[in-house]
Design a protein around this motif. Structure first.
Motif, PDB file in Angstrom:
ATOM      1  N   GLU A 143      42.102  88.011  51.215  1.00 55.66           N
ATOM      2  CA  GLU A 143      41.952  87.215  49.943  1.00 55.66           C
ATOM      3  C   GLU A 143      41.925  85.940  50.175  1.00 55.66           C
ATOM      4  O   GLU A 143      42.109  85.346  51.259  1.00 55.66           O
ATOM      5  N   GLY A 144      41.457  84.988  49.216  1.00 58.81           N
ATOM      6  CA  GLY A 144      41.161  83.736  49.323  1.00 58.81           C
ATOM      7  C   GLY A 144      40.113  83.373  50.060  1.00 58.81           C
ATOM      8  O   GLY A 144      40.199  82.733  50.996  1.00 58.81           O
ATOM      9  N   GLY A 145      38.902  83.532  49.599  1.00 62.63           N
ATOM     10  CA  GLY A 145      37.666  83.330  50.345  1.00 62.63           C
ATOM     11  C   GLY A 145      36.921  82.050  50.052  1.00 62.63           C
ATOM     12  O   GLY A 145      35.918  81.623  50.179  1.00 62.63           O
ATOM     13  N   SER A 146      37.651  80.979  48.960  1.00 61.98           N
ATOM     14  CA  SER A 146      37.167  79.841  48.488  1.00 61.98           C
ATOM     15  C   SER A 146      36.800  78.806  49.629  1.00 61.98           C
ATOM     16  O   SER A 146      37.673  78.745  50.383  1.00 61.98           O
ATOM     17  N   PRO A 147      35.522  78.168  49.742  1.00 54.25           N
ATOM     18  CA  PRO A 147      35.549  77.199  50.844  1.00 54.25           C
ATOM     19  C   PRO A 147      36.625  75.865  50.582  1.00 54.25           C
ATOM     20  O   PRO A 147      36.793  75.751  49.418  1.00 54.25           O
ATOM     21  N   ARG A 148      37.236  75.468  51.695  1.00 52.74           N
ATOM     22  CA  ARG A 148      38.135  74.303  51.586  1.00 52.74           C
ATOM     23  C   ARG A 148      37.527  73.337  52.368  1.00 52.74           C
ATOM     24  O   ARG A 148      37.132  73.493  53.595  1.00 52.74           O
ATOM     25  N   TYR A 149      37.421  72.047  51.951  1.00 56.18           N
ATOM     26  CA  TYR A 149      36.752  70.728  52.155  1.00 56.18           C
ATOM     27  C   TYR A 149      37.639  69.597  52.519  1.00 56.18           C
ATOM     28  O   TYR A 149      37.184  68.737  53.186  1.00 56.18           O
ATOM     29  N   ASN A 150      38.730  69.883  52.353  1.00 53.21           N
ATOM     30  CA  ASN A 150      39.869  69.009  52.650  1.00 53.21           C
ATOM     31  C   ASN A 150      41.234  69.577  52.646  1.00 53.21           C
ATOM     32  O   ASN A 150      42.293  69.023  52.000  1.00 53.21           O
ATOM     33  N   LYS A 176      44.099  65.494  47.248  1.00 54.56           N
ATOM     34  CA  LYS A 176      43.719  65.652  45.641  1.00 54.56           C
ATOM     35  C   LYS A 176      41.998  66.124  45.654  1.00 54.56           C
ATOM     36  O   LYS A 176      41.695  66.975  44.807  1.00 54.56           O
ATOM     37  N   ASN A 177      41.557  65.612  46.532  1.00 51.69           N
ATOM     38  CA  ASN A 177      39.975  65.795  46.625  1.00 51.69           C
ATOM     39  C   ASN A 177      39.759  66.953  47.620  1.00 51.69           C
ATOM     40  O   ASN A 177      39.952  66.839  48.819  1.00 51.69           O
ATOM     41  N   ASP A 178      39.106  68.112  47.144  1.00 51.57           N
ATOM     42  CA  ASP A 178      38.700  69.098  48.122  1.00 51.57           C
ATOM     43  C   ASP A 178      37.407  69.825  47.409  1.00 51.57           C
ATOM     44  O   ASP A 178      37.496  70.633  46.808  1.00 51.57           O
TER      45      ASP A 178
END
Length: 223
Positions: free
Chosen positions: A25-32, A210-212
């Protein structure tokens, strides 16, 4: 030092790479990704590789307060085999923390300019990590830390430290679950060379956890 990184690839690619047959589970892209957050990790259970999410910031089993994790996001590989906090983990609780780039800050024109560091010839990194489980009553935390080393010639212009990136051929050796002598593990880490790296400047929005979003990894011009 490694205080921020990204995971923007598909988790299925990681499962395939490590021959893991499970849903994740949890496949969202993470940018930060920042300390205190959940990070995709790979361990070996004695029979098979397994993937899951660990909280970034090590809370040792003996800790009285879980807030110590924010002070233990990294462990110096040069001394980890000697430190009570890490020696036991070096011997038997090694993990891989998966990322496809990491950030570092460089002093330029009187301010700190963030850079994204990545490997152009591979889709993701396998950071050498350590993990532990901490319990207090009903509270149960499984946490991790990223091992670091002195910067190689490429990284020296950005920072004097860098995360240990495992060569692909050493990934399984690292997570294999049998107990190993901590000094032998330390000596092996010294022999690992990071892949070819490249870097480019990114927007200061990455300074705030906070920015992702995709803007965190977009290249910017530096005057």
């Amino acid at each position: 030092m490694c205080g921020r990184f990204t995971f923007t690839i598909q988790p299925e690619d990681v499962l395939t790479h490590f021959h893991i047959e499970q849903e994740l589970e949890g496949g969202s892209p993470r940018y930060n990704i920042a300390p205190g957050q959940q990070v995709l990790s790979v361990v070996h259970d004695g029979e098979n590789n397994r993937a899951g999410y660990l909280k970034w910031g090590l809370v040792p089993v003996w800790a009285k307060d879980p807030s110590i994790g924010y002070k233990m996001i990294n462990a110096r590989s040069e001394t980890a085999h000697e430190k009570p906090s890490f020696k036991r983990l070096m011997e038997r609780k090694r993990c891989i923390i998966v990322a496809d780039s990491f950030f570092e800050w460089k002093e330029e024109n009187g301010r700190k300019q963030p850079y994204r560091i990545y490997a152009p010839k591979q889709s993701f990194f396998s950071f050498a990590g350590l993990w532990d489980r901490w319990r207090d009553g009903d509270e149960d935390l499984v946490t991790c830390t990223i091992l670091t080393r002195e910067a190689n010639p490429f990284m020296e212009s950005l920072h004097h430290r860098m995360p240990i990136i495992l060569p692909e051929e050493q990934e399984q050796w690292w997570i294999q679950s049998e107990t190993r002598n901590a000094k032998q593990v330390h000596d092996a880490l010294r022999q690992f060379s990071p892949p070819e790296l490249e870097a480019y400047p990114v927007h200061s929005m990455v300074n705030s956890a906070k920015n992702d979003g995709p803007g965190c990894v977009e290249k910017v011009s530096v005057e």
